[in-house]
Motif scaffolding. Sequence first.
Motif, PDB file in Angstrom:
ATOM      1  N   GLN A   1       0.853  -1.185   0.000  1.00  0.00           N
ATOM      2  CA  GLN A   1       0.000   0.000   0.000  1.00  0.00           C
ATOM      3  C   GLN A   1       0.889   1.235   0.000  1.00  0.00           C
ATOM      4  OE1 GLN A   1      -3.778   0.163   1.328  1.00  0.00           O
ATOM      5  NE2 GLN A   1      -3.870  -1.758   2.427  1.00  0.00           N
ATOM      6  N   LYS A   2       0.693   2.097  -0.992  1.00  0.00           N
ATOM      7  CA  LYS A   2       1.545   3.266  -1.169  1.00  0.00           C
ATOM      8  C   LYS A   2       0.823   4.541  -0.732  1.00  0.00           C
ATOM      9  CE  LYS A   2       4.556   0.491  -3.006  1.00  0.00           C
ATOM     10  NZ  LYS A   2       5.776   0.097  -2.269  1.00  0.00           N
ATOM     11  N   THR A   3       1.610   5.531  -0.359  1.00  0.00           N
ATOM     12  CA  THR A   3       1.062   6.786   0.137  1.00  0.00           C
ATOM     13  C   THR A   3       0.636   7.694  -1.013  1.00  0.00           C
ATOM     14  OG1 THR A   3       2.495   6.679   2.073  1.00  0.00           O
ATOM     15  CG2 THR A   3       1.523   8.808   1.558  1.00  0.00           C
ATOM     16  N   VAL A   4      -0.550   8.271  -0.899  1.00  0.00           N
ATOM     17  CA  VAL A   4      -1.022   9.261  -1.875  1.00  0.00           C
ATOM     18  C   VAL A   4      -1.227  10.589  -1.150  1.00  0.00           C
ATOM     19  CG1 VAL A   4      -2.087   7.540  -3.372  1.00  0.00           C
ATOM     20  CG2 VAL A   4      -3.449   8.582  -1.552  1.00  0.00           C
ATOM     21  N   LYS A   5      -1.069  11.686  -1.907  1.00  0.00           N
ATOM     22  CA  LYS A   5      -1.094  13.031  -1.316  1.00  0.00           C
ATOM     23  C   LYS A   5      -1.956  13.972  -2.146  1.00  0.00           C
ATOM     24  CE  LYS A   5       1.401  14.377   1.534  1.00  0.00           C
ATOM     25  NZ  LYS A   5       1.218  14.549   2.992  1.00  0.00           N
TER      26      LYS A   5
END
Length: 517
Positions: free
Chosen positions: A476-480
Amino acid sequence: MKEADKITEQEIAQAKVTLKPVLGVRPRVYVPVLYSIAILVVLFFLLVNPGLSHPGARLQFSGHPDAAAVYIDGAYAGNTQDGAHAKPGPHQIEIRKQGFSSKVLQTTVPNRIFATLIFPPVVHLGYALEPQSQEAIILPAFKDFASWALSGKPSAIYQLPMTLSEASRDLASIQNIDRAALSDALLAAGISLSINAASLRDTVYASTAIAAPAGSPLGVLSTARNLAGMLASSKNSAAMVMETIPDKASDAIRNAAAALRQETAALRINPLQANGLRSVGPHSFIMFKGGLLDLVSSTPEGSKTLFHSTLPEFGLASTEVTQREFARFLAENPDWKPENKAVLIEKGLADSSYLKDFDLAAADNRPITGVSWYAANAYCQWLNRQAPAGYEVVLPTEAMWEAAAAVSSSSISSLGIFKNHASTGPLPVGSAGTDSLSFSDLFGNVWEWTSDGFRPYAWIQKDSSAFDELIGAISQKTVKGGSWANSPDQISIDSRGPVPAAHGSEFLGFRPALRKK
């Protein structure tokens, strides 16, 4: 009833039951025969029928690692911990476990029929799988751990598996590893993901088992010292304890958490100094000199934590990647076209949402959406061929993104495309204008992928290659940045969220970064 009709006890005592002959056979002959038949039937179902209806034997295993998968003649049959059943005859038994070389055993199961219910036939098999490498064992386990840790808090009917603990036992057979370094890295990486007591317990147990595989008191002491040092080194620990194990929080921790809230509320990120422009392909990168940056990060329950990050010289694209720009990438990389979605899904690089509703022939200046993290990385690698010497095109880290967005963060409402401007989808890039550095749409329009695996407590860092490998395994990757579906008051510079790397969404796009090597 009349008194004369009542049966007396004397009459009952004198009553007799007389069996009559059957087909001329007297009772003294056929009664023993019937009893014998009944006994034989019972004995048959006890001693013979189980062996006829369920022939074969139970396979019992002993060896290392525990709970390995068992395949009988190519078909999955169970695991080494619970055993498996095999029919009579010769069989090929294959034992597999992730991170280990598989082992094939040949065995013959006897065709025993008698008394299998009372004395079940058992075939004992020993095995020892050779570990492939430390990374082949711990990285997939940590990936699974991260997915479970981010899935929510356990309950009475929903429990999290002890994934890391099992992997730590599997590592016991590897001799030439730096146990202290791996234990320390695993402790930091695991705690940064632990939003509940179960994940925290799994992390601490696994770290201790790696440091002290034989229960060494010095290993246990080392883990305890590392844990205490990690928690004491940052005031952010108070927020983590309050969210993870609130019932264990002391008054001192509660007061520290309150002080942290006051400090983060007053903090303003000082922007890094801009350092000109660089062009790569269709993108203009606004460059920064790099340096030490103070950042604020939000936890799952809304607490704000402080951390520092040292950034290299880097640049961030002034706009999000557009449909038209991504179409050029697809023209040169047809493997990523929508018609190859099934292959990408099979490889784990996308899911069914990949480039959904994207019309290649009608590609315009709106940001590309429906792009998985893997596809965004592939675009960066394609663009990297045109990068100037000494630089590389990558997805930005979360710290890079925040450093670039520091100027825009004071004007989120006026510079962002939110649902008060767009109600059906993103608008063409730059529709809301640019900030003083010439960035557009850092807030709103579409969420943006970063390179970082999502960790609820991102302030926990460790300067080691083992730590970096573990964090890189998080799926799971970070989104901004927020999207057109959000309200401006919902989004700030520390807003963040987790998205599976294979997922695509109409609310999610990306912009590349240019990083000095």
